[in-house]
Design a protein around this motif. Structure first.
Motif, PDB file in Angstrom:
ATOM      1  N   MET A   1      27.617  74.818  81.597  1.00  0.00           N
ATOM      2  CA  MET A   1      27.899  73.778  82.587  1.00  0.00           C
ATOM      3  C   MET A   1      29.354  73.887  83.050  1.00  0.00           C
ATOM      4  SD  MET A   1      27.544  69.622  82.271  1.00  0.00           S
ATOM      5  CE  MET A   1      25.761  69.741  82.107  1.00  0.00           C
ATOM      6  N   GLU A   2      29.560  73.787  84.365  1.00  0.00           N
ATOM      7  CA  GLU A   2      30.903  73.873  84.915  1.00  0.00           C
ATOM      8  C   GLU A   2      31.711  72.625  84.557  1.00  0.00           C
ATOM      9  OE1 GLU A   2      31.206  75.728  89.011  1.00  0.00           O
ATOM     10  OE2 GLU A   2      29.114  75.085  88.998  1.00  0.00           O
ATOM     11  N   LYS A   3      33.019  72.814  84.452  1.00  0.00           N
ATOM     12  CA  LYS A   3      33.912  71.710  84.130  1.00  0.00           C
ATOM     13  C   LYS A   3      34.187  70.879  85.373  1.00  0.00           C
ATOM     14  CE  LYS A   3      38.487  70.764  82.197  1.00  0.00           C
ATOM     15  NZ  LYS A   3      39.743  71.360  81.683  1.00  0.00           N
ATOM     16  N   THR A   4      34.199  69.550  85.206  1.00  0.00           N
ATOM     17  CA  THR A   4      34.536  68.659  86.315  1.00  0.00           C
ATOM     18  C   THR A   4      36.050  68.672  86.506  1.00  0.00           C
ATOM     19  OG1 THR A   4      32.658  67.244  85.747  1.00  0.00           O
ATOM     20  CG2 THR A   4      34.306  66.328  87.237  1.00  0.00           C
ATOM     21  N   LEU A   5      36.499  69.016  87.708  1.00  0.00           N
ATOM     22  CA  LEU A   5      37.925  69.208  87.976  1.00  0.00           C
ATOM     23  C   LEU A   5      38.524  68.172  88.916  1.00  0.00           C
ATOM     24  CD1 LEU A   5      37.946  73.092  88.487  1.00  0.00           C
ATOM     25  CD2 LEU A   5      38.726  71.818  86.477  1.00  0.00           C
ATOM     26  N   VAL A   6      37.710  67.627  89.825  1.00  0.00           N
ATOM     27  CA  VAL A   6      38.230  66.745  90.871  1.00  0.00           C
ATOM     28  C   VAL A   6      37.473  65.419  90.856  1.00  0.00           C
ATOM     29  CG1 VAL A   6      38.736  66.499  93.340  1.00  0.00           C
ATOM     30  CG2 VAL A   6      38.663  68.779  92.306  1.00  0.00           C
ATOM     31  N   THR A   7      38.227  64.326  90.996  1.00  0.00           N
ATOM     32  CA  THR A   7      37.619  63.006  91.177  1.00  0.00           C
ATOM     33  C   THR A   7      37.947  62.500  92.571  1.00  0.00           C
ATOM     34  OG1 THR A   7      37.823  62.477  88.817  1.00  0.00           O
ATOM     35  CG2 THR A   7      37.471  60.641  90.326  1.00  0.00           C
ATOM     36  N   VAL A   8      36.915  62.151  93.328  1.00  0.00           N
ATOM     37  CA  VAL A   8      37.087  61.588  94.673  1.00  0.00           C
ATOM     38  C   VAL A   8      37.083  60.064  94.561  1.00  0.00           C
ATOM     39  CG1 VAL A   8      36.157  61.451  97.008  1.00  0.00           C
ATOM     40  CG2 VAL A   8      35.871  63.557  95.669  1.00  0.00           C
ATOM     41  N   ILE A   9      38.151  59.441  95.048  1.00  0.00           N
ATOM     42  CA  ILE A   9      38.275  57.988  94.982  1.00  0.00           C
ATOM     43  C   ILE A   9      37.990  57.402  96.364  1.00  0.00           C
ATOM     44  CG2 ILE A   9      39.761  56.043  94.373  1.00  0.00           C
ATOM     45  CD1 ILE A   9      39.184  58.041  92.073  1.00  0.00           C
ATOM     46  N   ILE A  10      37.032  56.462  96.419  1.00  0.00           N
ATOM     47  CA  ILE A  10      36.673  55.813  97.677  1.00  0.00           C
ATOM     48  C   ILE A  10      36.754  54.292  97.497  1.00  0.00           C
ATOM     49  CG2 ILE A  10      34.962  55.572  99.507  1.00  0.00           C
ATOM     50  CD1 ILE A  10      33.623  58.109  98.453  1.00  0.00           C
ATOM     51  N   PRO A  11      37.766  53.637  98.055  1.00  0.00           N
ATOM     52  CA  PRO A  11      37.760  52.172  98.058  1.00  0.00           C
ATOM     53  C   PRO A  11      36.809  51.674  99.138  1.00  0.00           C
ATOM     54  CG  PRO A  11      39.702  52.978  99.216  1.00  0.00           C
ATOM     55  CD  PRO A  11      38.972  54.204  98.701  1.00  0.00           C
ATOM     56  N   THR A  12      36.145  50.556  98.884  1.00  0.00           N
ATOM     57  CA  THR A  12      35.211  50.036  99.882  1.00  0.00           C
ATOM     58  C   THR A  12      35.215  48.526  99.846  1.00  0.00           C
ATOM     59  OG1 THR A  12      32.950  50.277 100.742  1.00  0.00           O
ATOM     60  CG2 THR A  12      33.185  50.001  98.355  1.00  0.00           C
ATOM     61  N   GLU A  37      33.421  64.629  90.694  1.00  0.00           N
ATOM     62  CA  GLU A  37      32.755  63.342  90.573  1.00  0.00           C
ATOM     63  C   GLU A  37      33.319  62.401  91.638  1.00  0.00           C
ATOM     64  OE1 GLU A  37      33.501  61.110  87.037  1.00  0.00           O
ATOM     65  OE2 GLU A  37      35.679  61.231  87.225  1.00  0.00           O
ATOM     66  N   VAL A  38      32.587  61.340  91.899  1.00  0.00           N
ATOM     67  CA  VAL A  38      32.994  60.352  92.886  1.00  0.00           C
ATOM     68  C   VAL A  38      33.089  58.991  92.206  1.00  0.00           C
ATOM     69  CG1 VAL A  38      32.407  59.211  95.062  1.00  0.00           C
ATOM     70  CG2 VAL A  38      31.830  61.639  94.716  1.00  0.00           C
ATOM     71  N   VAL A  39      34.192  58.287  92.464  1.00  0.00           N
ATOM     72  CA  VAL A  39      34.346  56.919  91.961  1.00  0.00           C
ATOM     73  C   VAL A  39      34.478  55.992  93.159  1.00  0.00           C
ATOM     74  CG1 VAL A  39      35.755  55.314  90.615  1.00  0.00           C
ATOM     75  CG2 VAL A  39      35.440  57.674  89.828  1.00  0.00           C
ATOM     76  N   VAL A  40      33.515  55.101  93.320  1.00  0.00           N
ATOM     77  CA  VAL A  40      33.549  54.096  94.382  1.00  0.00           C
ATOM     78  C   VAL A  40      34.100  52.808  93.781  1.00  0.00           C
ATOM     79  CG1 VAL A  40      32.170  52.692  95.962  1.00  0.00           C
ATOM     80  CG2 VAL A  40      31.607  55.121  95.624  1.00  0.00           C
ATOM     81  N   VAL A  41      35.201  52.333  94.349  1.00  0.00           N
ATOM     82  CA  VAL A  41      35.820  51.093  93.859  1.00  0.00           C
ATOM     83  C   VAL A  41      35.563  50.006  94.892  1.00  0.00           C
ATOM     84  CG1 VAL A  41      37.887  50.021  92.932  1.00  0.00           C
ATOM     85  CG2 VAL A  41      37.605  52.507  92.783  1.00  0.00           C
ATOM     86  N   GLN A  59      19.193  60.171  93.946  1.00  0.00           N
ATOM     87  CA  GLN A  59      18.432  60.947  94.936  1.00  0.00           C
ATOM     88  C   GLN A  59      19.036  62.320  95.214  1.00  0.00           C
ATOM     89  OE1 GLN A  59      18.184  58.424  98.389  1.00  0.00           O
ATOM     90  NE2 GLN A  59      16.575  57.134  97.533  1.00  0.00           N
ATOM     91  N   THR A  60      20.347  62.441  95.065  1.00  0.00           N
ATOM     92  CA  THR A  60      21.026  63.672  95.503  1.00  0.00           C
ATOM     93  C   THR A  60      21.640  64.487  94.368  1.00  0.00           C
ATOM     94  OG1 THR A  60      23.175  62.586  95.818  1.00  0.00           O
ATOM     95  CG2 THR A  60      21.612  62.524  97.674  1.00  0.00           C
ATOM     96  N   GLY A  61      21.756  63.891  93.177  1.00  0.00           N
ATOM     97  CA  GLY A  61      22.419  64.587  92.082  1.00  0.00           C
ATOM     98  C   GLY A  61      23.936  64.486  92.130  1.00  0.00           C
ATOM     99  N   LEU A  62      24.446  63.677  93.048  1.00  0.00           N
ATOM    100  CA  LEU A  62      25.895  63.472  93.131  1.00  0.00           C
ATOM    101  C   LEU A  62      26.367  62.717  91.891  1.00  0.00           C
ATOM    102  CD1 LEU A  62      28.353  63.761  95.157  1.00  0.00           C
ATOM    103  CD2 LEU A  62      27.854  61.391  95.812  1.00  0.00           C
ATOM    104  N   LYS A  63      27.440  63.198  91.276  1.00  0.00           N
ATOM    105  CA  LYS A  63      28.011  62.501  90.121  1.00  0.00           C
ATOM    106  C   LYS A  63      28.886  61.376  90.653  1.00  0.00           C
ATOM    107  CE  LYS A  63      29.784  65.213  86.967  1.00  0.00           C
ATOM    108  NZ  LYS A  63      30.503  66.367  86.356  1.00  0.00           N
TER     109      LYS A  63
END
Length: 325
Positions: A1-12, A37-41, A59-63
């Motif tokens: 398994m590939e290592k998670t390197l980037v976190t995308v931050i989305i304020p909403t 990975e994606v973090v929605v705040v 539905q999409t497999g998005l972390k």
């Protein structure tokens, strides 16, 4: 398994349809889904938004993870909560009304691997056929030097400068404050023009320019914290601001003339105020179709904007105990 390197931050905040579009765009990244990975705040702390994030992820497999703010604190606080929760060395910031293009993350990751610490991507804003005055103002984001709609930082950089100043509790100048803190820390900021996000211009009510004048109070805070960089890098629009002050002052002079019964003072004050107001109306109608709606918007905003602008500038100056232009 590939290592998670980037976190995308989305304020909403209360824009689930736009957020869904942003998340779907992230599922189309050329970078492997295992690598980010994606973090929605959610500044609204709504269960419907949490369900939306879970639904897209399933539905999409998005972390994707959801963080709810217990009370509304603004995008600066939301971004801080997001990057501090991240478990990766690299952080990417965008907004819920943006559409990251497929190579957005992969392009930035290449530069991070080469040693970059802070990267600024490119923002494109497709314009409508007949853009309004508000559209043209919004589109200035395309040429901005440093915006959180398209920004990448090593997490260690954010830790070093303390992240975002949460006193900027609306979406205004919090990105400039972070920018200036990074400059003061001597950390290089590199352009990453191939990391593109599309920022559609959304329709806004005619009174949006009046509502936006409150942003002027935060210019005072930014100036107080970074006076030299503010002077160097923030557009002053000096003559426009002077016109606003003169417009307000001239109307007051005319009213004083009425009170003291001096017709010359009345004529001087009201004539200058009317001249400046007509000039504003003309500017706001430039290249606009002449309709009842555009005429109403141009008239009301031209009458009211100088007073709101002066009020919020003085409010900021007194609130933060600093005088600035």
């Amino acid at each position: 398994m590939e290592k998670t390197l980037v976190t995308v931050i989305i304020p909403t905040y209360k824009r689930p349809a736009l957020l869904r579009n942003c998340l779907i765009a992230l599922t189309q990244q050329t970078l492997s889904k295992e690598t980010f990975e994606v973090v929605v705040v959610d500044d609204g702390n709504e269960s419907a938004v949490a369900e939306l994030v879970q639904e897209v992820a399933k539905q999409t497999g998005l972390k994707a993870r959801y963080l709810g703010q217990q009370k509304r604190q603004g995008p600066a606080a939301a971004r801080n909560a997001g990057w501090r929760s991240a478990r990766t060395p690299f952080i990417a910031f965008t907004d819920d009304d943006c559409l990251p293009q497929p190579a957005w993350l992969s392009t930035a990751l290449v530069q991070f691997i080469r040693g970059a610490q802070v990267l600024t991507g490119r923002v494109t804003m497709p314009m409508p056929e007949q853009p309004s005055h508000h559209d043209k103002t919004t589109a200035l984001l395309e040429t901005a030097e440093f915006v959180t709609a398209n920004l990448f930082c090593r997490k260690t950089v954010l830790e070093q400068v303390g992240g975002f100043d949460e006193r900027f509790d609306i979406a205004w100048r919090e990105d400039s404050d972070l920018h200036f803190k990074i400059i003061k820390a001597g950390i290089p900021i590199l352009p990453c023009p191939d990391a593109v996000i599309v920022h559609p211009i959304r329709s806004a009510p005619w009174y949006a320019p009046l509502r936006d004048e409150r942003k002027n109070r935060y210019d005072a805070l930014l100036f107080k914290e970074h006076p030299v960089l503010f002077r160097e890098r923030i557009p002053a629009y000096k003559w426009l601001v002077i016109r606003y002050y003169v417009s307000v002052a001239s109307l007051l002079v005319g009213l004083i003339g009425l009170l003291i019964g001096n017709s010359q003072v009345v004529g001087l004050g009201f004539s200058l105020w009317l001249l400046l107001t007509l000039a504003l109306i003309n500017e706001r109608l430039d290249n606009q179709p002449i309709t009842g709606t555009t005429l109403k918007a141009a008239l009301i905003t031209s009458l009211v904007t100088p007073f709101l602008s002066v009020y919020w500038r003085l409010y900021g100056a007194f609130s933060y105990r600093v005088w600035y232009w």
